[in-house]
Design a protein around this motif. Structure first.
Motif, PDB file in Angstrom:
ATOM      1  N   THR A   1      25.566  54.656  47.995  1.00 46.87           N
ATOM      2  CA  THR A   1      25.990  53.607  48.206  1.00 46.87           C
ATOM      3  C   THR A   1      26.103  52.325  49.439  1.00 46.87           C
ATOM      4  N   TYR A   2      25.219  51.333  48.690  1.00 45.09           N
ATOM      5  CA  TYR A   2      24.602  49.769  49.271  1.00 45.09           C
ATOM      6  C   TYR A   2      25.512  49.032  50.242  1.00 45.09           C
ATOM      7  N   PRO A   3      25.259  48.050  50.993  1.00 46.92           N
ATOM      8  CA  PRO A   3      25.893  46.813  51.416  1.00 46.92           C
ATOM      9  C   PRO A   3      25.666  45.733  49.831  1.00 46.92           C
ATOM     10  N   SER A   4      26.277  44.828  50.122  1.00 48.98           N
ATOM     11  CA  SER A   4      26.816  43.977  49.100  1.00 48.98           C
ATOM     12  C   SER A   4      25.620  43.242  49.764  1.00 48.98           C
ATOM     13  N   GLN A   5      24.653  43.004  50.050  1.00 49.14           N
ATOM     14  CA  GLN A   5      23.698  41.792  50.376  1.00 49.14           C
ATOM     15  C   GLN A   5      22.033  41.942  49.606  1.00 49.14           C
TER      16      GLN A   5
ATOM     17  N   ASN B   1      21.438  42.774  41.231  1.00 50.37           N
ATOM     18  CA  ASN B   1      21.446  41.636  42.206  1.00 50.37           C
ATOM     19  C   ASN B   1      22.816  40.559  41.460  1.00 50.37           C
ATOM     20  N   ASN B   2      22.986  40.738  40.744  1.00 53.31           N
ATOM     21  CA  ASN B   2      24.018  40.253  39.299  1.00 53.31           C
ATOM     22  C   ASN B   2      25.175  41.533  40.780  1.00 53.31           C
ATOM     23  N   ALA B   3      25.556  41.784  40.757  1.00 53.81           N
ATOM     24  CA  ALA B   3      26.922  42.644  41.528  1.00 53.81           C
ATOM     25  C   ALA B   3      26.863  41.787  42.627  1.00 53.81           C
ATOM     26  N   VAL B   4      25.537  41.864  43.548  1.00 59.36           N
ATOM     27  CA  VAL B   4      25.769  41.458  45.335  1.00 59.36           C
ATOM     28  C   VAL B   4      26.130  39.286  44.974  1.00 59.36           C
ATOM     29  N   GLU B   5      25.387  38.739  43.911  1.00 56.17           N
ATOM     30  CA  GLU B   5      25.417  37.072  43.733  1.00 56.17           C
ATOM     31  C   GLU B   5      26.638  37.167  43.075  1.00 56.17           C
ATOM     32  N   HIS B   6      27.636  38.007  41.204  1.00 53.91           N
ATOM     33  CA  HIS B   6      28.961  37.515  41.619  1.00 53.91           C
ATOM     34  C   HIS B   6      30.085  38.186  41.016  1.00 53.91           C
ATOM     35  N   ALA B   7      29.649  39.364  42.185  1.00 49.16           N
ATOM     36  CA  ALA B   7      31.968  39.863  43.022  1.00 49.16           C
ATOM     37  C   ALA B   7      32.165  38.477  43.742  1.00 49.16           C
ATOM     38  N   GLN B   8      33.054  38.031  43.435  1.00 50.48           N
ATOM     39  CA  GLN B   8      33.792  37.091  44.036  1.00 50.48           C
ATOM     40  C   GLN B   8      34.583  38.246  44.696  1.00 50.48           C
ATOM     41  N   ARG B   9      35.217  37.796  45.861  1.00 46.92           N
ATOM     42  CA  ARG B   9      36.491  37.783  46.974  1.00 46.92           C
ATOM     43  C   ARG B   9      36.372  39.634  47.175  1.00 46.92           C
ATOM     44  N   PRO B  10      34.827  40.191  46.897  1.00 53.42           N
ATOM     45  CA  PRO B  10      35.100  41.927  46.755  1.00 53.42           C
ATOM     46  C   PRO B  10      36.088  43.019  48.035  1.00 53.42           C
ATOM     47  N   THR B  11      36.871  44.076  47.609  1.00 50.75           N
ATOM     48  CA  THR B  11      37.494  44.215  48.234  1.00 50.75           C
ATOM     49  C   THR B  11      37.381  45.361  49.066  1.00 50.75           C
ATOM     50  N   ARG B  12      35.795  45.870  48.710  1.00 54.09           N
ATOM     51  CA  ARG B  12      34.744  46.605  49.432  1.00 54.09           C
ATOM     52  C   ARG B  12      32.743  45.554  49.351  1.00 54.09           C
ATOM     53  N   PRO B  13      32.923  45.371  50.675  1.00 53.72           N
ATOM     54  CA  PRO B  13      31.877  44.813  50.538  1.00 53.72           C
ATOM     55  C   PRO B  13      30.463  45.701  50.634  1.00 53.72           C
ATOM     56  N   GLU B  14      30.564  46.335  49.071  1.00 50.71           N
ATOM     57  CA  GLU B  14      28.974  47.680  49.214  1.00 50.71           C
ATOM     58  C   GLU B  14      29.673  47.198  47.470  1.00 50.71           C
TER      59      GLU B  14
ATOM     60  N   ARG C   1      28.090  49.808  39.935  1.00 48.70           N
ATOM     61  CA  ARG C   1      29.449  49.492  40.446  1.00 48.70           C
ATOM     62  C   ARG C   1      30.201  48.184  41.707  1.00 48.70           C
ATOM     63  N   ASP C   2      30.528  47.079  41.267  1.00 51.98           N
ATOM     64  CA  ASP C   2      31.016  46.482  42.368  1.00 51.98           C
ATOM     65  C   ASP C   2      32.598  46.327  42.541  1.00 51.98           C
ATOM     66  N   PHE C   3      33.007  45.608  43.165  1.00 51.37           N
ATOM     67  CA  PHE C   3      34.567  45.931  43.708  1.00 51.37           C
ATOM     68  C   PHE C   3      34.937  45.071  43.921  1.00 51.37           C
ATOM     69  N   GLY C   4      34.740  43.407  43.371  1.00 52.84           N
ATOM     70  CA  GLY C   4      34.757  41.643  43.922  1.00 52.84           C
ATOM     71  C   GLY C   4      35.498  41.477  42.211  1.00 52.84           C
ATOM     72  N   THR C   5      36.023  39.888  41.687  1.00 48.57           N
ATOM     73  CA  THR C   5      36.468  39.504  40.840  1.00 48.57           C
ATOM     74  C   THR C   5      35.500  38.913  39.960  1.00 48.57           C
TER      75      THR C   5
END
Length: 983
Positions: A864-868, A905-918, A935-939
């Motif tokens: 699990t990595y931070p969304s950065q 990179n796409n998960a970090v850049e394109h996940a909008q308003r993630p419920t989990r920043p990871e 896996r990202d947790f955004g829309t």
């Protein structure tokens, strides 16, 4: 002081010694002691020269010459010494006299190259050529009293060049401009007839079975009358034809007794001929015989024989080529006739198909649109399937009819002025829903053109429709772009995609009819193979042309160019400018093509999966002893999958459907079925290859497989059965027959399994009567575990219904690792489809049965990595270390890291308003396959159905099989890559 006579001739060699012994007193020159000093000097010069020289002295033209000249006059030497040249060269004096007289009268030397001279120096009247110079010879007082002749013989050069010209003329005469043997032989005879000095007469005989037939001759009527027209190959002796037909060159003497033919420069009768075999490709079986007359003015020496041999070879090559061309022409004519018959057949049959299709489509459409008497849901589904496929059949019939008309030259362009930009835009818009459903982006850039274009709108619709359908079929990630541009020269339509691309070696044949690139990944294997050929023919019918550019992994661009010279031509009278809405039915072909394409895009589980639907239909046989038997259906046609799922589901069987052989193998790895029902013609891994792979693995070697195919005939069924299929069913089939064959295959498989169980065979597993199990160890297909007798299963990943709960996955190191929830494993899910359907071990057909097992993995771990932005580098470090511990090929590791980096990179850049920043990454290696899930947790940005992420999606697709599942809780991208085999 006068030198002794012997000293005058001392340096003259053999001729000088003869001259020293000669009684010169008996000649017009008198004793040597009385010769003037000028004569002595001339004689010394002649004898000392190595070049042929002749001195003529006095009014009697007394001859004095050297050794070199003596060789030129042959048997006239030594009698010519001291004698009159007019006697020695009497046969040629009429040519020499003017030259000698001129030199003596004028005192001026002359030079004549290649002078033709008749000589009788070897027992026959010989054709000879000399380069000659005549210079005046003067006495002591300066008076001209003789002639000094310097000469060289050039007979071999002159004759050799002449013969080379004949051989060149023969090569031109047999160069293939005539494609039949008779014309070629006539041209060869004409070429030979132009060189009568070397070939006074000739005849070409060709073998026809046991006979020799004269195909051509040279020499006119006398030769035709003297030579036989036909004769048995082994009987004739007079002209040596029989021996030559057997392979032996023969010299024929006494020709003048049978053929009075004057020849040569002086019209002497031909006395000799030669019969030569014409070599063929078969040793000992000459093609025929070449009979050649020998010039009476030339001896049959080695040079003449070599010339004849070359002549025979040249004639034989020309005749062989003509025979080959003639055979090829006859084959081409036969093929052309067959093609005409086939075209006529297609035309007639296509016309005949239209009437029953009309009578089918009309009532079917009426039934579907009848609001007063609506069909029940089940019946509506059946009728709708029939209507869709009858419409598809009509489209195929129309395509065949159009193509046959083009081939027969009967098609015409009903050109009129159209708003080409508007028409193209509307045709492309028909495909928009299908393109976006496929997860692609459709870009249409068709600005108004400076003026109206004259084109047949129906033909233009077929061109655009075929190109767009082709792009959709072979594009899985990215976009399809339709553009229309114009300049001063032409109007250009471009259809570009970011699909799989076409190898360069296939581009030259891309527009050939029925040409298909084998083994290419596509959404469907269906098609006639005439789509692009039809595009080219229709474009040429409109006066334009089509070209293609493509690169593997990058995409393909088709360009249709219409020159303004034809696009701007005067159209037939019409009411206004046509657009897309008033083109006499234009749009029907596009809608039919889109309807077919939608079938390619249907999710296999959704389109064809079926749960048990009540009791089995009695007409198809008694209820199976095991009601919940699992059947896997593999077919690339969505309607066929749906039909088979419904038909088999009515028997109480559990049915899972997939679209091709690759998906079938994945489904078998997850949970082996009781029986596989597969079509033959599918994209990627077809049905026969699927059977081959199943039979090559220990765990699935006994899995029952029934093959469906539209290929009828014994050879087709034998091929499938030879590979190990249990049965082969030809389409169209009766439902009762198919059910009976499936029941029989299941019964035989159960009987074999029970026999092995009763015998206590190792590794055998049994199915309980209350549910499905496995048909044996499937580890060869991915290590899928088998059920034990107690029905125990290993733990599996949670599906999307876990709502993001952590998944506990065992690693190669032993301990469980929290890799997060979400759909990070399980069956492939089509882009844009609700992952709750058929996802993650839960199949739509079994109504929420227990989840499918995962395979034992060599490695199963996660992070699990931070969304950065820095997370991609950390992920690469962790994944690289894990894969290198397994000795994975470095190139494969680099490819996977590149694809996974794009996903992170796409998960970090394109996940909008993630419920989990990871961002959660899971790495799994099993059965030679690496699977990386991100896996990202955004829309998803813009909430568009398209899955294109620009360059990143293209890169990911280039380095592995990419799947995407998007839910309200986030998006999961899964990248799979088969590992290369180890040595």
């Amino acid at each position: 002081m006068t030198r002794p006579t012997g000293d005058l001739f001392a340096d003259g060699g053999g001729t000088g010694r003869l001259m020293a012994r000669l009684d010169w007193a008996a000649t017009p020159l008198g004793p040597v002691d009385g010769w003037p000093q000028s004569l002595r000097a001339a004689v010394r010069m002649v004898l000392s020269s190595r070049y042929p020289m002749l001195l003529l002295w006095g009014d009697r033209f007394t001859q004095l010459y050297n050794d070199a000249y003596s060789a030129l006059i042959g048997d006239k030497h030594p009698d010519a010494l001291g004698n009159d040249v007019r006697v020695t060269l009497a046969e040629g004096w009429d040519v020499l006299a003017p030259l000698i007289d001129e030199a003596m009268a004028t005192g001026v030397a002359s030079w004549v190259p290649a002078l033709q001279l008749l000589l009788d120096r070897a027992g026959y009247r010989e054709e000879a050529y000399f380069s000659v110079s005549h210079a005046p010879a003067r006495d002591d007082e300066g008076r001209t009293v003789g002639v000094l002749t310097v000469c060289s013989e050039v007979t071999e050069q002159v004759v050799g060049e002449r013969r080379l010209r004949l051989l060149r003329d023969l090569s031109v005469g047999g160069d293939g401009r005539t494609v039949d043997v008779e014309s070629t032989c006539a041209r060869l005879a004409e070429a030979i007839g132009g060189h009568p000095l070397d070939v006074p007469f000739a005849a070409i005989y060709l073998r026809e079975g046991a006979l020799l037939r004269r195909a051509a001759h040279v020499g006119g009527e006398p030769v035709a009358a003297a030579l036989p027209a036909t004769l048995p190959a082994g009987e004739e002796q007079e002209w040596g034809l029989a021996a030559a037909a057997g392979g032996t060159a023969t010299e024929v003497a006494g020709v003048k007794r049978r053929l009075a033919l004057p020849a040569g420069p002086w019209g002497d009768p031909v006395g000799t001929a030669r019969a030569l075999p014409l070599p063929s490709a078969e040793a000992g079986q000459p093609l025929g015989v070449l009979l050649l007359g020998v010039s009476p003015s030339r001896g049959v020496d080695e040079a003449y024989r070599s010339f004849h041999a070359l002549l025979a070879q040249q004639v034989a090559v020309a005749v062989r080529n003509a025979q080959a061309y003639e055979e090829e022409r006859q084959r081409a004519e036969a093929l052309a006739e067959l093609d005409r018959v086939k075209t006529g057949f297609f035309t007639n049959v296509s016309h005949e198909f239209r009437t029953p299709l009309t009578l089918m489509l009309g009532p079917l459409a009426d039934a579907l649109n009848d609001n007063e008497h609506p069909l029940p849901a089940t019946q509506r589904e059946r009728v709708d399937t029939a209507w869709r496929n009858a419409t598809r059949l009509l489209t195929l019939v129309n395509s065949l009819l159009t193509f046959s008309s083009l081939e027969a030259g009967q098609a015409h362009s009903q050109a009129r002025e159209v708003d080409l930009a508007g028409l193209t835009t509307e045709l492309a818009s028909v495909f928009r829903a299908a393109v976006e459903r496929a997860g692609l982006r459709l870009e249409v850039d068709c600005p108004p053109l400076p003026r109206a274009v004259t084109v047949d709108p129906v033909n233009w619709e077929r061109i655009v429709t075929n190109l767009l359908s082709n792009a959709l079929k072979y594009t899985f990630v990215g976009r399809i772009r339709v553009g229309l541009t114009a300049d001063d020269d032409e109007v250009r339509l471009t259809v570009a995609d970011t699909g799989i691309g076409i190898a360069e070696e296939h581009l030259p044949r891309l527009f050939e009819r029925f040409h298909r690139v084998q083994g290419t990944r596509s959404r469907s294997h269906e098609g006639t193979g005439i789509g692009l050929a039809l595009v080219r023919e229709l474009t040429r019918l409109e006066g334009g042309d089509v070209r293609v550019e493509s690169r593997i992994g990058t995409g393909t661009t088709f360009t249709v160019a219409l020159p303004w010279s034809v696009a701007g031509r005067t159209a037939a009278p019409a009411a206004g400018v046509a657009g897309a809405g008033d083109t006499d039915g234009a749009g029907d072909a596009a809608r039919a093509a889109v309807q077919e394409a939608v079938g390619w895009l249907a999710d296999p589980a959704q389109a064809g999966a079926s749960a048990p639907a009540g009791p089995p239909v009695p007409a198809y046989g008694a209820e199976d002893a095991q009601r919940y038997t699992r059947i896997l259906v593999a077919d690339d046609n969505a309607d066929m999958r749906a039909y088979l799922a419904r038909l088999l589901g009515e028997q109480g069987w559990l049915v899972e459907t997939v679209g091709d052989g690759r998906q079938a193998l994945e489904a078998i790895r997850r949970e082996p079925p009781d029986l596989v029902l597969t079509d033959v013609m599918m994209p990627g891994i077809d049905g026969l290859e699927l059977v081959r792979r199943l039979r090559g693995q220990t765990g699935t070697r006994t899995l029952p497989v029934v093959v469906l195919s539209a290929r009828a005939g014994g050879d087709a069924s034998v091929e499938g059965l030879d590979l190990g299929a249990d049965d082969y069913v030809v389409k169209p089939f009766a439902a009762a027959e198919l059910i009976a064959r499936v029941r029989s295959a299941l019964h035989v498989a159960r009987t074999r399994r029970h026999d092995r169980y009763d015998a206590g065979g190792p590794g055998d597993t049994a199915r309980g009567a209350d549910g499905p199990g496995t048909t044996g160890d499937a580890g060869g297909l991915g290590g899928a575990p088998t059920e034990s007798a107690a029905g125990a299963r290993p733990a599996t990943s949670a599906g999307p219904e876990n709502d993001g709960a952590p998944v506990r996955s065992s690693t190669s190191g032993g301990g469980p690792v929290d890799v997060g929830g979400g759909p990070v494993s399980g069956p492939p899910v089509a882009p844009g489809v609700d992952p709750s359907v058929g996802g993650h071990g839960e199949h739509a057909h079994d109504g929420g049965r227990r989840p499918a097992p995962e395979q034992p993995a060599a490695l199963d771990t996660g992070w699990t990595y931070p969304s950065q932005p820095t997370s991609a580098a950390a992920m690469r470090r962790d994944v690289r270390a894990s894969l290198e511990n397994l000795d994975v090929d470095p190139d494969t590791v680099a490819d996977l890291l590149l694809a996974a980096s794009e996903a992170v990179n796409n998960a970090v850049e394109h996940a909008q308003r993630p419920t989990r920043p990871e961002v959660r990454v899971r790495l799994r290696v099993a059965d030679g396959t690496v699977r990386i899930s991100v896996r990202d947790f955004g829309t998803w940005r813009d909430r568009r159905p398209a899955m294109d992420r620009g360059r990143g999606a293209t890169l990911m697709n280039a380095y592995g099989d990419v799947r995407l599942v998007s839910t309200a809780d986030g998006t999961t991208v899964t990248i799979e890559r088969r590992l290369p085999p180890t040595a």
